[in-house]
Scaffold this active site. Structure first.
Site, mmCIF file in Angstrom:
data_model
loop_
_atom_site.group_PDB
_atom_site.id
_atom_site.type_symbol
_atom_site.label_atom_id
_atom_site.label_comp_id
_atom_site.label_asym_id
_atom_site.label_seq_id
_atom_site.Cartn_x
_atom_site.Cartn_y
_atom_site.Cartn_z
ATOM 1 N N LYS A 1 0.844 -1.206 0.000
ATOM 2 C CA LYS A 1 0.000 0.000 0.000
ATOM 3 C C LYS A 1 0.879 1.256 0.000
ATOM 4 O O LYS A 1 0.592 2.221 -0.706
ATOM 5 C CB LYS A 1 -0.958 -0.028 1.203
ATOM 6 C CG LYS A 1 -2.060 -1.074 1.051
ATOM 7 C CD LYS A 1 -2.857 -1.326 2.327
ATOM 8 C CE LYS A 1 -3.792 -2.522 2.136
ATOM 9 N NZ LYS A 1 -4.531 -2.891 3.359
ATOM 10 N N GLN B 1 -4.969 -2.036 9.709
ATOM 11 C CA GLN B 1 -4.781 -3.313 9.037
ATOM 12 C C GLN B 1 -5.317 -4.442 9.913
ATOM 13 O O GLN B 1 -5.012 -4.515 11.112
ATOM 14 C CB GLN B 1 -3.289 -3.521 8.712
ATOM 15 C CG GLN B 1 -2.995 -4.743 7.864
ATOM 16 C CD GLN B 1 -3.571 -4.685 6.456
ATOM 17 O OE1 GLN B 1 -3.710 -3.619 5.872
ATOM 18 N NE2 GLN B 1 -3.922 -5.829 5.908
ATOM 19 N N ASP C 1 -11.193 2.282 4.014
ATOM 20 C CA ASP C 1 -11.401 0.830 3.871
ATOM 21 C C ASP C 1 -12.887 0.512 3.697
ATOM 22 O O ASP C 1 -13.239 -0.611 3.323
ATOM 23 C CB ASP C 1 -10.897 0.100 5.130
ATOM 24 C CG ASP C 1 -9.614 -0.673 4.889
ATOM 25 O OD1 ASP C 1 -9.344 -1.038 3.729
ATOM 26 O OD2 ASP C 1 -8.897 -0.912 5.880
HETATM 27 N N1 GUN Z 1 -6.840 -7.405 5.926
HETATM 28 C C1 GUN Z 1 -7.098 -8.094 4.796
HETATM 29 N N2 GUN Z 1 -7.604 -7.279 3.858
HETATM 30 C C2 GUN Z 1 -7.670 -6.049 4.404
HETATM 31 C C3 GUN Z 1 -8.094 -4.782 3.908
HETATM 32 O O1 GUN Z 1 -8.554 -4.616 2.777
HETATM 33 N N3 GUN Z 1 -7.994 -3.754 4.792
HETATM 34 C C4 GUN Z 1 -7.531 -3.916 6.050
HETATM 35 N N4 GUN Z 1 -7.489 -2.842 6.844
HETATM 36 N N5 GUN Z 1 -7.118 -5.066 6.525
HETATM 37 C C5 GUN Z 1 -7.189 -6.126 5.714
#
Ligand code: GUN
Length: 292
Positions: free
Chosen positions: A52, A96, A119
């Site tokens: 990211k 996350q 998100d």
């Molecule tokens: N864990 C797995 N996929 C994601 C996501 O798209 N966002 C976040 N914050 N955690 C994750």
């Protein structure tokens, strides 16, 4: 069979976003800023967050990772969320997942300002998405819809079978594809771990979204000819390579691909689309384009 190339599609979208960012900067505005909170040392989470960060740099965003130890208390994490909610330089942020077991994930997600929740996990955004109102749509479902759209895949009136009912993928993608929209207008069936005879559903499917997290679950004899297959699975399977693992999807690709009209590879399918969708949400947050 046509490969749904998420890597190339995401690269094209990222280039558009980067051009928009340079226009913003040229007109005197600041670059979009995304912050990620990473709690603990989960290997997959570290990789996702690093990807990211890389994507932010490539699109001209600024970004920051707030790293917190695995024994961080829920209260301490909630303080950090409150700090980011109040920081005007932070357009959007993510926490996350998964979080360590002693932290209540729902409580943390509900503490995020919905207008910074890029998100799309906050109940306000999920509720608005379900109602077809403007919202942040969570990145993986948003990326899947963008990929189907990019390839001009007809979804209207099609039977879509979603494998998996997670809050992050299964439920939102099932909802989006049932909405009156293009892509959308599907008849949707959600199958999950308690569904009896899953193959009887997948064999009837025009479109399959596989998001169970079970490596190579979908076999060749479970699909009909001409099916469109989107594989969301990314399980790490240990091997003797330098990395120590390789990624395996939820689809037995070699068996299913010859019967498919379109299929995503793993890696290089949904993964890059997820990251670019997070950038789209962050750009939207920075542009104050959200209508609520
Ligand atoms: N864990 C797995 N996929 C994601 C996501 O798209 N966002 C976040 N914050 N955690 C994750």
């Amino acid at each position: 069979m046509i490969l749904l190339d998420g890597k190339a599609t995401a690269a094209a979208i990222k280039a558009q976003i980067a051009a928009e960012v340079e226009q913003m900067v040229a007109s005197g505005r600041k670059r979009p800023h995304l912050t990620a909170i990473l709690v603990g040392e989960d290997g997959a989470s570290k990789t996702y967050v690093a990807n990211k960060e890389k994507a932010c740099a490539a699109a001209g965003f600024t970004s920051e990772v707030v790293r917190m130890p695995a024994d961080t208390t829920e209260e301490r994490l909630l303080q950090e969320v409150a700090r980011l909610n109040a920081d005007p330089d932070v357009d959007g942020f993510i926490v996350q997942l998964p979080l360590p077991g002693h932290i209540n994930e729902s409580r943390v997600i509900e503490a995020i300002d919905p207008r910074k929740d890029v998100d799309g996990f906050h109940p306000e955004n999920v509720g608005r998405m379900v109602l077809g109102l403007d919202s942040f749509v969570s990145a993986t479902p948003y990326g899947i819809v963008a990929l189907l759209d990019h390839y001009g895949i007809e979804t209207k009136g099609k039977h879509c079978v979603v494998l998996g009912r997670s809050n992050i993928v299964g439920r939102p993608i099932a909802n989006l594809l049932s909405q009156k929209a293009q892509p959308g207008d599907c008849t949707v069936t959600i199958c999950h771990s308690r569904t009896k005879d899953i193959a009887s559903y997948t064999r009837e499917a025009d479109i399959i979204i596989a998001a169970l997290g079970v490596p190579e679950f979908l076999k060749g004899d479970m699909v009909k000819d001409g099916v469109v297959v989107v594989d969301v699975g990314i399980t790490r399977v240990a091997d003797s390579s330098e990395k120590g693992y390789h990624l395996v999807g939820d689809v037995a690709f070699d068996e299913v691909a010859p019967k498919s009209s379109y299929i995503t590879p793993v890696p290089g399918g949904v993964g890059p689309m997820t990251i670019v969708s997070l950038l789209k949400n962050t750009l939207k947050a920075a542009s104050k384009l959200l209508s609520y």
